[in-house]
Design a protein around this motif. Structure first.
Motif, PDB file in Angstrom:
ATOM      1  N   THR A 239     -11.920   0.972  -0.583  1.00 31.44           N
ATOM      2  CA  THR A 239     -12.571   1.409   0.655  1.00 31.44           C
ATOM      3  C   THR A 239     -13.329   0.246   1.258  1.00 31.44           C
ATOM      4  O   THR A 239     -14.131  -0.400   0.584  1.00 31.44           O
ATOM      5  CB  THR A 239     -13.547   2.575   0.386  1.00 31.44           C
TER       6      THR A 239
ATOM      7  N   LYS B  33      -1.986   2.373  -9.212  1.00 34.63           N
ATOM      8  CA  LYS B  33      -2.732   2.675  -8.007  1.00 34.63           C
ATOM      9  C   LYS B  33      -4.152   2.145  -8.100  1.00 34.63           C
ATOM     10  O   LYS B  33      -4.801   2.267  -9.137  1.00 34.63           O
ATOM     11  CB  LYS B  33      -2.790   4.180  -7.771  1.00 34.63           C
ATOM     12  N   VAL B  34      -4.607   1.551  -6.984  1.00 36.20           N
ATOM     13  CA  VAL B  34      -5.986   1.076  -6.880  1.00 36.20           C
ATOM     14  C   VAL B  34      -6.513   1.520  -5.519  1.00 36.20           C
ATOM     15  O   VAL B  34      -6.015   1.064  -4.483  1.00 36.20           O
ATOM     16  CB  VAL B  34      -6.070  -0.467  -6.987  1.00 36.20           C
ATOM     17  N   SER B  35      -7.475   2.426  -5.505  1.00 38.37           N
ATOM     18  CA  SER B  35      -8.049   2.896  -4.250  1.00 38.37           C
ATOM     19  C   SER B  35      -9.171   1.965  -3.824  1.00 38.37           C
ATOM     20  O   SER B  35     -10.108   1.721  -4.588  1.00 38.37           O
ATOM     21  CB  SER B  35      -8.586   4.316  -4.390  1.00 38.37           C
TER      22      SER B  35
ATOM     23  N   LYS C 248      -9.541   3.295   4.181  1.00 36.25           N
ATOM     24  CA  LYS C 248      -9.265   3.695   2.801  1.00 36.25           C
ATOM     25  C   LYS C 248      -7.781   3.495   2.564  1.00 36.25           C
ATOM     26  O   LYS C 248      -6.952   4.008   3.314  1.00 36.25           O
ATOM     27  CB  LYS C 248      -9.630   5.154   2.559  1.00 36.25           C
ATOM     28  N   ALA C 249      -7.447   2.750   1.520  1.00 37.70           N
ATOM     29  CA  ALA C 249      -6.053   2.478   1.205  1.00 37.70           C
ATOM     30  C   ALA C 249      -5.856   2.471  -0.299  1.00 37.70           C
ATOM     31  O   ALA C 249      -6.767   2.113  -1.057  1.00 37.70           O
ATOM     32  CB  ALA C 249      -5.624   1.135   1.791  1.00 37.70           C
ATOM     33  N   THR C 250      -4.665   2.842  -0.711  1.00 37.34           N
ATOM     34  CA  THR C 250      -4.290   2.770  -2.115  1.00 37.34           C
ATOM     35  C   THR C 250      -3.351   1.585  -2.276  1.00 37.34           C
ATOM     36  O   THR C 250      -2.224   1.600  -1.794  1.00 37.34           O
ATOM     37  CB  THR C 250      -3.616   4.068  -2.585  1.00 37.34           C
TER      38      THR C 250
ATOM     39  N   VAL D 117       0.840  -1.196   0.000  1.00 35.19           N
ATOM     40  CA  VAL D 117       0.000   0.000   0.000  1.00 35.19           C
ATOM     41  C   VAL D 117       0.874   1.245   0.000  1.00 35.19           C
ATOM     42  O   VAL D 117       2.002   1.230   0.482  1.00 35.19           O
ATOM     43  CB  VAL D 117      -0.951   0.044   1.222  1.00 35.19           C
ATOM     44  N   GLN D 118       0.341   2.316  -0.558  1.00 31.02           N
ATOM     45  CA  GLN D 118       1.027   3.598  -0.516  1.00 31.02           C
ATOM     46  C   GLN D 118       0.830   4.216   0.860  1.00 31.02           C
ATOM     47  O   GLN D 118      -0.169   3.962   1.536  1.00 31.02           O
ATOM     48  CB  GLN D 118       0.465   4.545  -1.572  1.00 31.02           C
TER      49      GLN D 118
ATOM     50  N   VAL E  87      -0.964  -0.966  -4.272  1.00 33.70           N
ATOM     51  CA  VAL E  87      -0.026  -0.940  -5.390  1.00 33.70           C
ATOM     52  C   VAL E  87      -0.072  -2.336  -6.008  1.00 33.70           C
ATOM     53  O   VAL E  87       0.493  -3.279  -5.457  1.00 33.70           O
ATOM     54  CB  VAL E  87       1.400  -0.586  -4.931  1.00 33.70           C
TER      55      VAL E  87
ATOM     56  N   TRP F 263      -9.192   0.262 -11.525  1.00 33.38           N
ATOM     57  CA  TRP F 263      -7.776  -0.043 -11.768  1.00 33.38           C
ATOM     58  C   TRP F 263      -7.281   0.908 -12.839  1.00 33.38           C
ATOM     59  O   TRP F 263      -7.979   1.184 -13.816  1.00 33.38           O
ATOM     60  CB  TRP F 263      -7.630  -1.496 -12.218  1.00 33.38           C
TER      61      TRP F 263
ATOM     62  N   PRO G  67     -13.316  -1.433  -7.001  1.00 36.81           N
ATOM     63  CA  PRO G  67     -12.280  -0.418  -7.233  1.00 36.81           C
ATOM     64  C   PRO G  67     -11.959  -0.256  -8.718  1.00 36.81           C
ATOM     65  O   PRO G  67     -12.070  -1.203  -9.494  1.00 36.81           O
ATOM     66  CB  PRO G  67     -11.061  -0.967  -6.495  1.00 36.81           C
TER      67      PRO G  67
END
Length: 119
Positions: free
Chosen positions: A108, A104-106, A53-55, A19-20, A57, A99, A97
């Motif tokens: 929730t 990056k893929v956000s 909430k995460a982004t 994750v970022q 990778v 793509w 999500p």
């Protein structure tokens, strides 16, 4: 010197994802709501679910289907570099999500219960 939260490791359904930096989360609990009444505002309470909430990778071994909302509830775990761990047994992905080719893929998640552990 006090240590602050710096790095979070994220595990979804037992698999660790890269994750970022910038993972955001809120534990569930009661929140206040305004109730307008003539010349003043009153307050009522309501339950607010937890949210993460995460982004992500994505790497070549990750499929978009791993984050399908149709999979239902699963275990989500956040591990911090400060030794705190949040274990969430009833997490579910809110929306499919998007793509993109920028790596990056956000994602929730929402949830109702959690356990917090300290090292």
């Amino acid at each position: 010197m006090a240590q602050t939260l710096g790095i979070i490791r994220l595990f979804w359904r037992g698999k660790q994802y890269d994750v970022q930096k910038g993972v955001k989360f809120r534990v569930p609990g009661v929140k206040n709501e305004n109730v307008n009444a003539n010349f003043r505002t009153l307050r009522s309470t309501q339950f607010q679910p937890g949210e993460v909430k995460a982004t992500i990778v994505p790497t070549k071994d990750i499929s978009p289907t791993e984050f399908a909302p149709s999979l239902g509830e699963g275990e989500l775990q956040l591990q911090s570099d400060t030794g705190k761990v949040w274990s969430i047994s009833d997490a579910y992905v809110m929306d499919q999500p998007e793509w993109s080719d920028d790596g990056k893929v956000s994602v929730t998640w929402s949830f109702n219960t959690h356990q917090e552990f300290s090292a």
